[in-house]
Design a protein around this motif. Structure first.
Motif, PDB file in Angstrom:
ATOM      1  N   LEU A 407       0.878  -1.162   0.000  1.00  0.00           N
ATOM      2  CA  LEU A 407       0.000   0.000   0.000  1.00  0.00           C
ATOM      3  C   LEU A 407       0.916   1.212   0.000  1.00  0.00           C
ATOM      4  N   GLN A 432      -6.414   3.463  -4.894  1.00  0.00           N
ATOM      5  CA  GLN A 432      -7.273   3.233  -3.732  1.00  0.00           C
ATOM      6  C   GLN A 432      -7.969   4.515  -3.285  1.00  0.00           C
ATOM      7  N   ASP A 433      -7.216   5.629  -3.321  1.00  0.00           N
ATOM      8  CA  ASP A 433      -7.797   6.880  -2.812  1.00  0.00           C
ATOM      9  C   ASP A 433      -6.936   8.071  -3.225  1.00  0.00           C
ATOM     10  N   ASP A 447      -2.444   0.663  -4.557  1.00  0.00           N
ATOM     11  CA  ASP A 447      -2.041  -0.723  -4.309  1.00  0.00           C
ATOM     12  C   ASP A 447      -1.099  -1.096  -5.452  1.00  0.00           C
TER      13      ASP A 447
END
Length: 599
Positions: A407, A432-433, A447
């Protein structure tokens, strides 16, 4: 000394936010050293640290400070590294402290490692004290950075001390704030002795030196101690601290940090995180210790001269004592002979260890291309961990291969978000964000396969963001992927040290680039050298290093063509014979070429 006059604290921060410089100012401000003895970055005592301008090893120092209330305090300070590859050093140091100074650059604000270090300090239940550094820079923005610390980190920062570690501005007030804010250590000097080993190193004159945080009890020179892990007893020869020079003590009591010297010669007796107790109280409970480190990147290290194998083994043992975050085990290579498979936390960690081996132990080494640890499930239902391409089973026996994912958190100014997304997508990342921390700074979370990050990812990240991006990563999980083994053949013989495991989609490009690089690096011989990249039995790329050719027709002046043909045929037969018996010398640059395939 009474516990209430002791303060144990660490300095944590992102790279280049001024940890080591602040440590220097604290040493000067407490008059622990004369101006004549002082030198820049006192606690960075390795040549490598001074050359690269980074802290590699956490260092401790005891400072005596007379506070405004008239009391003398002992400040045990630990200066820690900032780079993500040395986070294990930071976590160990924090476990032996009661508080942490969180240093934040007043011009750059909160960065990736700032956050990572804060989370580590919170896990260790420490008092976190934010400190704003570099407030004298022209583009420092103190109110903005204070708001950023409160918003992103979640710590009250309105009353945070403001200092300039370079000029010494505000450092005197900072010492007072440390005494008031950092809690005194808990621990009963009368209880049975318990000490935590949080660092160690080998001294050729004194043997193994242990750095111990005393949790309970009191330890005196000439007493016998017992090491719980190795189940060995030793007599304490000396107790000492750095002030910042080596200073011997008579006793170490609960709450203090110091060196314990027992003249230990066997390196294997010491384990970082082990508990030290009195020999006559062996049943004293163990301390929690540390989590076992999980290496992320692996590579083979081989001596250039095979006779140096034993020296390399001893060197690795001594280095592992000083840096417990890397692992090693013996391995053999057809191309390179006997060596070791070493595990590291990252690429910088890998290059530092190699350089330390070469400098401190005077060794000449060859290292193979780095790889990561894959989880392979076979058709027989077995599950094996593969960290070396040569250990990969036959393709027909493999059910599936799972690769490690990380991550990845990248802090970057707004204008570079597009380039970051492009880079991560190209490396098979899954978004992911995206968090907008402030109006100017963004946190991008992806990721990403660890194998894609190992090869020059950090260099490219810094390049496309002009050095403004900072990143932090943590291991996430294993994920199934179409991985294949890419072999390199020289004249039909596989060179196991150049093999690598790669994703099927990029195998052709990597193979083509790799043989192209090797063609430029491998020297010409008296015969043709065929360089091939193959996946299984299928050759996907080929280059040829043409033979050096002597002009055998130089002495033929005219005459029949059959004379010339005879000489050429003779030369051809000689080259054919030479190719059968000749060996191709592979230079060290060939192994580095694997690293730079993506350029």
């Amino acid at each position: 000394m009474d516990n209430k006059f002791i303060r144990n604290f660490s300095i944590i921060a992102h790279i280049d936010h001024g940890k080591s410089t602040l440590a220097d100012r604290l040493i000067q401000e407490t008059k622990s050293i004369t101006d004549r003895e002082f030198s820049d970055r006192m606690l960075d005592n390795m040549d490598l640290e001074k050359e690269r301008g980074i802290t590699i090893k956490a260092q401790t120092v005891r400072l005596e400070y007379k506070a405004k209330d008239g009391n003398i305090y002992h400040l045990n300070l630990i200066d820690t590294p900032g780079h993500v590859d040395f986070s294990y050093e930071v976590s160990r140091s924090l476990a032996s402290c009661d508080g942490a100074l969180l240093v934040v650059d007043a011009s750059q604000g909160v960065e990736a490692q700032t956050l990572a270090n804060v989370y580590m300090a919170i896990e260790n239940d420490l008092e976190i004290m934010p400190v704003l550094n570099k407030i004298d820079l022209p583009h420092a923005d103190v109110p903005r950075v204070k708001d950023e610390i409160e918003e992103v980190v979640g710590i009250d920062a309105q009353d945070a001390p403001e200092v300039s570690a370079k000029s010494g501005l505000g450092v005197a007030d900072l010492l007072e704030t440390i005494v008031e804010t950092i809690p005194a250590p808990t621990g009963n000097p009368e209880a049975p002795m318990q000490g935590l080993i949080f660092d160690s190193w080998f001294d050729p004159y004194r043997g193994v030196i242990m750095l111990v945080r005393m949790m309970h009890g009191t330890l005196k020179a000439r007493e016998k101690i017992y090491l719980k892990h190795s189940k060995k007893s030793y007599e304490v020869l000396n107790l000492a601290v750095n002030t910042p020079f080596y200073t011997e003590l008579k006793t170490l009591t609960a709450g203090e940090v110091g060196m314990v010297i027992c003249g230990i010669k066997d390196i294997r007796d010491i384990k970082i995180g082990d508990t030290v107790v009195m020999d006559n109280a062996k049943d004293t409970p163990d301390l929690a210790g540390y989590e076992e480190v999980k290496p992320m990147v692996f590579c083979g290290i081989f001596p250039v001269v095979n006779d140096d194998y034993e020296e390399l083994k001893v060197a690795l043992e001594k280095l592992a004592l000083n840096d417990s975050s890397f692992t090693y085990e013996p391995e053999t290579s057809q191309a390179l002979g006997f060596g070791f498979r070493c595990g590291f936390l990252g690429l910088l960690h890998m290059s530092i260890i190699q350089e330390r081996l070469e400098r401190e132990f005077n060794l000449s080494l060859i290292s193979t291309a780095p790889s990561v640890r894959y989880r392979v499930k076979t058709k027989q239902g077995e599950e094996i961990m593969v960290q070396n391409p040569s250990e990969l089973p036959d393709p027909g026996e493999i059910e599936q291969i799972q690769e490690p994912m990380v991550l990845l958190s990248i802090h970057v100014p707004n204008e570079y978000v597009g380039q970051i997304i492009t880079l991560c997508e190209k490396r098979r990342g899954v978004q992911q964000d995206i968090k907008y921390i402030t109006s100017e700074r963004v946190q991008v979370i992806y990721d990403l396969p660890l194998s894609e990050m190992v090869f020059d990812f950090y260099d490219q990240l810094k390049s496309i963001t002009k050095g403004y991006a900072s990143m932090d990563y943590e291991f996430n999980d294993y994920q199934t992927a179409k991985m294949v083994k890419l072999d390199v053949l020289l004249n039909g013989d596989p060179v196991d040290a150049l093999s690598l495991i790669t994703h099927e989609s990029s195998s052709y490009y990597k193979g083509r680039d790799l043989v192209g690089k090797l063609r430029k690096i491998i020297d010409r011989q008296q015969f043709d050298i065929a360089i091939q990249a193959a996946v299984g039995t299928k050759v996907i790329a080929r280059e040829t290093v043409k033979a050096l050719r002597k002009n055998v027709l130089a002495k033929c002046y005219g005459g029949d063509i059959s004379r010339k043909r005879k000489l050429l045929e003779k030369q051809k037969a000689g080259k054919k014979r030479m190719k059968m018996v000749g060996n191709v010398e592979i230079p060290q640059e060939a192994f580095l070429a694997v690293l730079k395939v993506d350029e």
